[in-house]
Motif scaffolding. Structure first.
Motif, PDB file in Angstrom:
ATOM      1  N   UNK A 131       0.880   8.828  -3.970  1.00 52.63           N
ATOM      2  CA  UNK A 131      -0.174   9.255  -2.967  1.00 52.63           C
ATOM      3  C   UNK A 131       0.026   7.967  -1.629  1.00 52.63           C
ATOM      4  N   UNK A 132      -0.290   8.552  -0.669  1.00 52.63           N
ATOM      5  CA  UNK A 132      -0.334   7.671   0.583  1.00 52.63           C
ATOM      6  C   UNK A 132      -1.128   6.406   0.615  1.00 52.63           C
ATOM      7  N   UNK A 133      -2.480   6.602  -0.197  1.00 49.73           N
ATOM      8  CA  UNK A 133      -3.409   5.580  -0.358  1.00 49.73           C
ATOM      9  C   UNK A 133      -2.541   4.464  -1.108  1.00 49.73           C
ATOM     10  N   UNK A 134      -2.138   4.801  -2.112  1.00 57.01           N
ATOM     11  CA  UNK A 134      -1.334   3.832  -3.147  1.00 57.01           C
ATOM     12  C   UNK A 134      -0.180   3.243  -2.278  1.00 57.01           C
ATOM     13  N   UNK A 135       0.448   3.831  -1.557  1.00 54.21           N
ATOM     14  CA  UNK A 135       1.483   3.330  -0.767  1.00 54.21           C
ATOM     15  C   UNK A 135       1.164   2.160   0.314  1.00 54.21           C
ATOM     16  N   UNK A 136       0.062   2.989   0.929  1.00 50.09           N
ATOM     17  CA  UNK A 136      -0.735   2.112   1.996  1.00 50.09           C
ATOM     18  C   UNK A 136      -1.090   0.667   1.242  1.00 50.09           C
ATOM     19  N   UNK A 137      -1.891   0.651   0.320  1.00 51.42           N
ATOM     20  CA  UNK A 137      -2.340  -0.555  -0.384  1.00 51.42           C
ATOM     21  C   UNK A 137      -0.917  -1.449  -0.784  1.00 51.42           C
ATOM     22  N   UNK A 138       0.022  -1.012  -1.288  1.00 53.61           N
ATOM     23  CA  UNK A 138       1.250  -1.904  -1.646  1.00 53.61           C
ATOM     24  C   UNK A 138       1.683  -2.445  -0.163  1.00 53.61           C
ATOM     25  N   UNK A 139       1.763  -1.695   0.799  1.00 56.83           N
ATOM     26  CA  UNK A 139       2.296  -2.247   2.004  1.00 56.83           C
ATOM     27  C   UNK A 139       1.235  -3.236   2.730  1.00 56.83           C
ATOM     28  N   UNK A 140      -0.159  -3.058   2.577  1.00 54.61           N
ATOM     29  CA  UNK A 140      -0.952  -4.024   2.882  1.00 54.61           C
ATOM     30  C   UNK A 140      -0.998  -5.361   2.124  1.00 54.61           C
ATOM     31  N   UNK A 141      -0.642  -5.353   0.765  1.00 46.89           N
ATOM     32  CA  UNK A 141      -0.366  -6.444  -0.055  1.00 46.89           C
ATOM     33  C   UNK A 141       0.639  -7.258   0.368  1.00 46.89           C
ATOM     34  N   UNK A 142       1.769  -6.423   0.572  1.00 49.43           N
ATOM     35  CA  UNK A 142       3.074  -7.216   1.189  1.00 49.43           C
ATOM     36  C   UNK A 142       2.951  -8.123   2.457  1.00 49.43           C
ATOM     37  N   UNK A 143       2.104  -7.313   3.296  1.00 50.29           N
ATOM     38  CA  UNK A 143       1.837  -7.856   4.798  1.00 50.29           C
ATOM     39  C   UNK A 143       0.940  -9.051   4.615  1.00 50.29           C
ATOM     40  N   UNK A 144      -0.036  -9.112   3.606  1.00 50.52           N
ATOM     41  CA  UNK A 144      -0.847 -10.277   3.534  1.00 50.52           C
ATOM     42  C   UNK A 144      -0.087 -11.540   2.985  1.00 50.52           C
ATOM     43  N   UNK A 145       0.824 -11.331   2.081  1.00 48.90           N
ATOM     44  CA  UNK A 145       1.515 -12.402   1.560  1.00 48.90           C
ATOM     45  C   UNK A 145       2.547 -12.592   2.648  1.00 48.90           C
TER      46      UNK A 145
END
Length: 180
Positions: A131-145
């Motif tokens: 789903x799009x929400x899960x993909x966005x959460x992964x992207x957000x996690x990567x950007x935070x790191x």
């Protein structure tokens, strides 16, 4: 209807080719005068084929912009050279393969001011393609790191690659706003 001998037709073709060969050096001599220094620095006439001038450009944006103004350039060239050229074609295709490439420099991605090295060893990312929400959460996690530990822009307080702050004293977005 009169027929012309093959020698007459071939003679016309031969004269036309010689005319084209003589015209191109003249075009090269007046190119800067016709288009101006800024445009001449981003373009390089390549040839004249069937009354069409072929010009290499440094980027697609230059090719597109010059295509919009090609009638004006063509009119100036025809006036300057006393010719009847019919069109100008701009393309990036021959820019790099042309013999005069000494002014171009290649910059690797790591040398760009906005470059941030990917140190993904600290993050355990599990791809979620359902789903799009899960993909966005992964992207957000990567950007935070990725942004953790980056210096903050003095103007907007956003994490900013060090090269941007060195170059502009602010992030690229703030630098763009200053240019407006």
């Amino acid at each position: 209807m009169s027929f012309k001998s093959i020698n007459h037709v071939l003679g016309n073709i031969e004269r036309s080719a010689q005319w084209q060969e003589q015209l191109f050096p003249r075009l090269l001599k007046c190119w800067v005068e016709v288009v101006g220094n800024p445009v001449a620095a981003q373009t390089r006439p390549l040839s004249i084929q069937r009354d069409v001038v072929w010009v290499a450009t440094s980027s697609a944006a230059w090719a597109q912009n010059l295509t919009f103004g090609r009638k004006t350039i063509l009119m100036k060239l025809n006036h300057k050279l006393s010719t009847s050229l019919v069109d100008i074609r701009f393309s990036t295709a021959e820019w790099n393969s042309s013999s005069i490439t000494g002014t171009q420099t290649t910059v690797s991605a790591s040398e760009h001011p906005s470059y941030v090295a990917d140190d993904m060893t600290a993050v355990k990312v599990t791809p979620n393609r359902e789903n799009a929400l899960g993909a966005f959460e992964n992207w957000a996690k990567i950007m935070q790191v990725r942004s953790h530990g980056l210096p903050l822009c003095p103007q907007c307080q956003c994490p900013t690659p060090p090269g941007e702050i060195e170059r502009w004293n602010v992030c690229s977005l703030c630098a763009t706003k200053l240019l407006e």
